[in-house]
Design an enzyme around this catalytic site. Structure first.
Site, PDB file in Angstrom:
ATOM      1  N   SER A 347       0.829  -1.195   0.000  1.00  0.00           N
ATOM      2  CA  SER A 347       0.000   0.000   0.000  1.00  0.00           C
ATOM      3  C   SER A 347       0.872   1.258   0.000  1.00  0.00           C
ATOM      4  O   SER A 347       1.684   1.440  -0.897  1.00  0.00           O
ATOM      5  CB  SER A 347      -0.969  -0.046   1.185  1.00  0.00           C
ATOM      6  OG  SER A 347      -2.022   0.881   1.016  1.00  0.00           O
ATOM      7  N   ASP A 467      -8.352  -5.756  -5.857  1.00  0.00           N
ATOM      8  CA  ASP A 467      -7.928  -4.625  -5.027  1.00  0.00           C
ATOM      9  C   ASP A 467      -8.587  -3.364  -5.572  1.00  0.00           C
ATOM     10  O   ASP A 467      -8.117  -2.765  -6.533  1.00  0.00           O
ATOM     11  CB  ASP A 467      -6.401  -4.492  -5.059  1.00  0.00           C
ATOM     12  CG  ASP A 467      -5.879  -3.487  -4.040  1.00  0.00           C
ATOM     13  OD1 ASP A 467      -6.694  -2.700  -3.515  1.00  0.00           O
ATOM     14  OD2 ASP A 467      -4.665  -3.495  -3.765  1.00  0.00           O
ATOM     15  N   HIS A 497      -6.672  -6.160  -1.160  1.00  0.00           N
ATOM     16  CA  HIS A 497      -5.509  -5.363  -0.762  1.00  0.00           C
ATOM     17  C   HIS A 497      -4.764  -6.115   0.343  1.00  0.00           C
ATOM     18  O   HIS A 497      -4.844  -5.771   1.523  1.00  0.00           O
ATOM     19  CB  HIS A 497      -6.016  -4.007  -0.273  1.00  0.00           C
ATOM     20  CG  HIS A 497      -4.976  -2.935  -0.203  1.00  0.00           C
ATOM     21  ND1 HIS A 497      -4.276  -2.487  -1.301  1.00  0.00           N
ATOM     22  CD2 HIS A 497      -4.514  -2.205   0.847  1.00  0.00           C
ATOM     23  CE1 HIS A 497      -3.445  -1.526  -0.938  1.00  0.00           C
ATOM     24  NE2 HIS A 497      -3.568  -1.347   0.363  1.00  0.00           N
TER      25      HIS A 497
END
Length: 759
Positions: A347, A467, A497
C-alpha cells in the site's frame, strides 16, 4: 494444497553433492537409491533418539511400514518414494491420500522420481504442508548451528543468524529536505534490527508513514461528505510542468561515535522482513518526515517525502549523515552496511518503493512493491472525477495526511508545530481541487510514472485483481512505464488489498530470498522469475507464468444492442438514503439489476482469457450540462470462484527463523459465489477526450467517447455469462449526485472490447 514452485533452481550433480555435504548429508552415487533415502531420513530425523520408532510409524506402501521396508530386500520404487516424501512433508497416508500417484498429480507435486540425488535435493527445497520448505523447517529446529554467518542452499540464504542476538538500535538520518521551513535539514528516525555479524550486511527497508503510529481521530474528522452533487466545470485545457524539489545542505559539525546510543524496543514488523532477518538481512523501518520522533511536515507522496527516504539509503552508502539523537552532536556511520538495499511493504509502503525506484538512487538494488500507488491522482481521482478508494467513501488526501502526521501524537510537538501544520494542511486542501476532480500540478508532483525512466533497480510487484483500494491500474501503468532493460516481475493474484508472503499456494518469500541473495549478497545462482506470475482464477491454488500484462493484439467485441436506452440519475429519497447509508446494499442491488442502470448479459460461445484493460466505446447524451458514467463487468451466475480475502489454514505454523515470529498459513478460499467483479471504471463526461481537456457537455447532444476499465487478467470458459452494468452515481466510489438528469445510450453504436490471449 497445490504446489507452484518458482524458487527452486536446478543444480549440477557437483553442486548438489557439495551443498548436501555442507549440511551433513553423505549421499553416495555408488549407493543404491534405497540406501541413500535411508541415510537421508536418519539425518533429517535428528531430533529423535530412536529413529526406528519414527520409521515404524511411517509407511512405505499400503501394506508395509517404513522400518520393515528398510529391513527387507525390497527395492525403492516410485510409489514408495512418493509415499515417504509426502510423509516427510507432513502429509498423512490414509488421511490426506490413499492413492499416492493420484494425489501427487492432484497437488502438482514438483518432484519427478528418477535421480535420487536430485530428488532428495529438491525435496529439501519443497514446501511442507504447513508452509516452510523442508530445509527451512529443519534449520528452524536446529539442524545446523546458528553460526551468525551465511549458509546458502539452492541459492537461498538459510536462517543461521540468531534473531535473539540481533542488534536493535535507533539513529536519526539527516535528510536533504527542510519541509517545515525551520532552516535545518529534517531528521528522520530509523529503527534498525540487524544481524550480529563481523562483516557487512545488506538491508531491507520498509518506508512506512504509519510505522510510528497514526492519528485516526484527526483523519476521521477530515473525511468528506460524499452526498453532494457533481460539479459542472468550466471548459479549459490544463497545463502542468515537471518540477524539482529544493534540497538543503548538511549543517554543523558532529563528533564521530562508533555505536548508536538509543536502543530499539518492541516494534510492529512485516513478516517478510522477519523471515529475512535471520537469513542475514538487516531490517530498517523508516516513517519519514512529519512522523512521530522525526521532523518536518507530512508532504504526502511528493518527492520531498521520497527524498528523505532516499537519504536513508544514502546514509547506508556513506553519502548522508546520521546522528545518535536530536541534538545532532554525535554522528554515527553505517559501517555494518554493504550498501545494498531492497524495499518492502504494501500500500503506502509499496507506493514509497515505487517512488524511491524512480530516483535512481545508487544502492537500491531491488524493490518489492506490493499494491503500490504509481500516481496519486489515480488513487483519489479517476478520469476527471473525485473517486474514493474502495471501502473508504469520503477519504481524500488531507484525511490521509492527518492520519500519518503523527508528530501531533506528541503533545510537545503539537504545541510547537500544530499552528504551522494546520496552515500547511489548509493549503493542501486548496491544492487538491476536490470541487473539480481535475488533474493539476499538485497531482503531477505526485506522479511517479513520469520519472520511471530513471529506475535502475530490479522490480517485483504484487497486486490483486480484486484490489479496489489501490486499483490494478497502478501496477499496470508502472509495469509498462519501466525502461525496457529493467528486469520486472509481477505476482498478480486474485485477492484484495493483501499480502501474499504467507500463502500456501505460492513460494513467494522463498523466491524473494533467492532474488535478494543474488542481488544483495552477491551469491552466484541462475535464479530468475518470469515477467508475470498469475494466479489462475478458474481453480484453487494454481499459478501460471505469462509473458506480459496486457499488450494483446486480439480483442473480442460485444455490441450493446439496438435502439437507445436511458439511465436515470436521481433516486427516490428512500432509495438514496438506503444506498448512502450502506454502499454494500447499493452494490448488491446493482449486481442484481435492481438499480437505475442498463444491464447487458452475454453467454460466451468460446473460452476467453482476458489480459489487459477492457475498453468501452459509447455514444451517449446527457439531459443536462454534466454527467458521469460508471461501468462494471461481472462474471455472473453461481459458481465456485476464488474469494478476495485470505482465510486462515493453520495459525502460527510458519517459523520465520528459529522459533522466531511464527506466521499464519493463509490462502484464498475457492467457494460458491453468485458473481465476481472482473473490472470497473468511472468517467466524467467533461473529460471524455483526455485528462487535461475539460469540455462542455451540451444538453441532449450526442457524444462519442471511449475509456478503459481497470486492467485485469481473467479466464472465462465457454458457457460463462458476462454481465455489463452501466449507471451513473456509484455510492462506494463517486460523489452521490442527486441531480435529476438522465443519460441516453445509443446501443447500436456502443460496444465493449476485451483484450485476450490467443486460444
Amino acid at each position: 494444497m497445490r504446489y507452484n514452485q518458482y524458487s527452486y533452481t536446478k543444480a549440477s550433480e557437483e553442486v548438489m553433492l557439495d551443498e548436501l555435504a555442507r549440511l551433513g548429508f553423505t549421499i553416495q552415487t555408488t549407493n543404491s537409491p534405497k540406501e541413500n533415502l535411508h541415510h537421508f531420513l536418519q539425518k533429517i530425523l535428528f531430533r529423535y533418539q530412536d529413529v526406528n520408532y519414527v520409521l515404524s510409524s511411517w509407511v512405505a506402501d499400503q501394506k508395509t511400514d517404513l522400518l520393515t521396508f528398510f529391513q527387507s530386500d525390497k527395492q525403492l520404487t516410485e510409489e514408495v518414494f512418493y509415499t515417504v516424501a509426502l510423509q516427510v512433508l507432513g502429509f498423512a497416508p490414509f488421511v490426506d491420500f490413499d492413492d499416492v500417484t493420484a494425489f501427487c498429480k492432484e497437488i502438482h507435486f514438483p518432484i519427478t522420481y528418477g535421480n535420487i540425488l536430485e530428488n532428495l535435493y529438491q525435496l529439501l527445497n519443497t514446501r511442507t504442508k504447513l508452509g516452510n520448505t523442508l530445509i527451512d523447517q529443519l534449520v528452524s529446529e536446529g539442524f545446523i548451528p546458528e553460526s551468525n554467518d551465511y549458509h546458502f542452499f539452492n541459492g537461498k540464504s538459510l536462517a543461521t543468524f540468531s534473531s535473539h542476538e540481533a542488534i536493535r538500535e535507533v539513529v536519526y538520518v539527516e535528510s536533504r529536505v527542510d519541509t517545515d521551513g525551520d532552516g535545518k535539514p529534517d531528521l528522520v528516525k530509523v529503527s534498525i534490527i540487524r544481524p550480529s555479524y563481523e562483516g557487512q550486511v545488506p538491508a531491507v527497508m520498509t518506508a512506512s508513514p504509519y510505522h510510528q503510529g497514526t492519528n485516526d481521530k484527526a483523519s476521521d474528522k477530515a473525511l468528506h461528505n460524499m452526498n453532494v452533487d457533481l460539479s459542472c466545470k468550466n471548459p479549459r485545457t490544463i497545463t502542468v510542468q515537471e518540477s524539482s524539489i529544493q534540497t538543503i545542505e548538511p549543517q554543523g559539525q558532529a563528533s564521530l561515535v562508533e555505536k548508536a546510543e538509543e536502543k530499539l524496543g518492541h516494534i510492529g514488523s512485516y513478516t517478510l522482513n522477519d523471515y529475512l532477518l535471520p537469513r542475514g538481512f538487516a531490517n530498517l523501518y523508516v516513517s519519514g518526515v512529519g512522523t512521530k520522533d522525526s521532523e518536518g511536515m507530512m508532504t504526502s507522496g511528493d518527492y520531498q517525502q521520497i527524498e528523505a527516504y532516499k537519504n536513508v539509503i544514502d546514509w547506508l552508502n556513506g553519502r548522508c549523515r546520521a546522528f545518535t539523537d536530536h541534538t545532532r552532536q554525535r554522528e554515527i556511520k553505517a559501517t555494518w552496511s554493504n550498501g545494498k538495499v531492497a524495499t518492502t511493504g504494501i500500500s503506502y509502503l509499496g507506493t514509497m518503493s515505487n517512488g524511491l525506484a524512480t530516483t535512481g538512487v545508487d544502492g537500491l538494488e531491488v524493490i518489492i512493491a506490493e499494491a503500490g500507488i504509481s500516481s496519486w491522482y489515480n488513487y483519489y481521482r479517476e478520469n476527471g472525477l473525485v473517486t474514493s478508494p474502495g471501502g473508504y467513501p469520503g477519504e481524500d488526501f488531507e484525511s490521509l495526511t492527518e492520519l500519518t502526521y503523527s508528530r501531533n501524537l506528541l503533545a510537545g510537538e503539537y504545541l510547537r508545530h500544530n499552528q504551522a501544520y494546520q496552515a500547511y494542511l489548509d493549503q493542501q486542501r486548496k491544492d487538491l481541487e476536490r470541487e473539480t476532480g481535475d488533474y493539476n500540478q499538485f497531482w503531477h508532483d505526485r506522479n511517479y510514472l513520469i520519472h520511471a525512466d530513471k529506475v535502475k533497480a530490479e522490480v517485483v510487484f504484487t497486486h490483486g485483481s480484486q484490489d479496489w483500494n489501490v486499483k490494478p491500474l497502478h501496477v499496470y501503468n508502472m509495469f509498462h512505464a519501466l525502461p525496457a532493460h529493467i528486469k520486472k516481475h509481477l505476482f498478480f493474484h486474485n485477492g484484495a488489498h493483501v499480502y501474499i508472503n504467507n500463502w500456501q499456494s505460492i513460494d513467494f518469500r522463498e523466491s524473494m530470498n533467492a532474488l535478494l541473495s543474488k542481488k544483495l549478497l552477491g551469491h552466484s545462482s541462475d535464479f530468475d522469475l518470469p515477467p508475470v506470475i498469475w494466479q489462475d482464477n478458474s481453480q484453487a491454488q494454481n499459478w501460471m507464468s505469462l509473458d506480459d500484462f496486457g499488450n494483446q493484439e486480439d480483442y473480442s467485441h460485444f455490441h450493446l444492442g439496438k435502439g437507445s436506452q436511458e439511465i436515470r440519475n436521481r433516486y427516490s429519497d428512500e432509495d438514496y438514503n438506503r444506498f448512502a447509508k450502506s454502499y454494500q446494499v447499493f452494490k448488491n442491488e446493482l449486481f442484481e439489476g435492481k438499480t437505475q442502470q442498463i444491464t447487458l448479459d452475454w453467454t460466451l460461445e468460446q473460452d476467453l482469457f482476458i489480459n489487459g484493460p477492457a475498453k468501452l466505446k459509447l455514444r451517449l447524451k446527457s439531459s443536462t450540462n454534466k454527467g458521469l458514467i460508471s461501468a462494471q463487468l461481472l462474471d455472473y451466475g453461481p459458481a465456485k470462484r476464488l474469494t478476495p480475502i485470505p482465510s486462515l489454514l493453520e495459525p502460527r505454523v510458519m517459523d520465520n527463523g528459529r522459533y522466531y515470529m511464527l506466521d499464519n498459513l493463509m490462502e484464498l478460499p475457492f467457494a460458491d459465489t453468485p458473481h465476481r467483479v472482473i473490472t470497473k471504471g468511472f468517467l466524467n463526461l467533461q473529460n471524455r477526450t483526455d485528462l487535461l481537456t475539460v469540455e462542455e457537455v451540451v444538453p441532449n447532444q450526442w457524444m462519442e467517447l471511449s475509456f478503459e476499465l481497470q486492467p485485469t487478467i481473467y479466464k472465462l470458459k465457454k458457457g460463462d455469462q458476462l454481465r455489463l452494468v452501466l449507471y451513473t452515481t456509484d455510492f462506494e466510489h463517486t460523489v452521490r449526485d442527486k441531480t435529476d438528469y438522465h443519460l441516453s445510450v445509443d446501443m447500436e453504436h456502443s460496444s465493449l472490447s476485451l483484450p485476450h490471449k490467443k486460444s
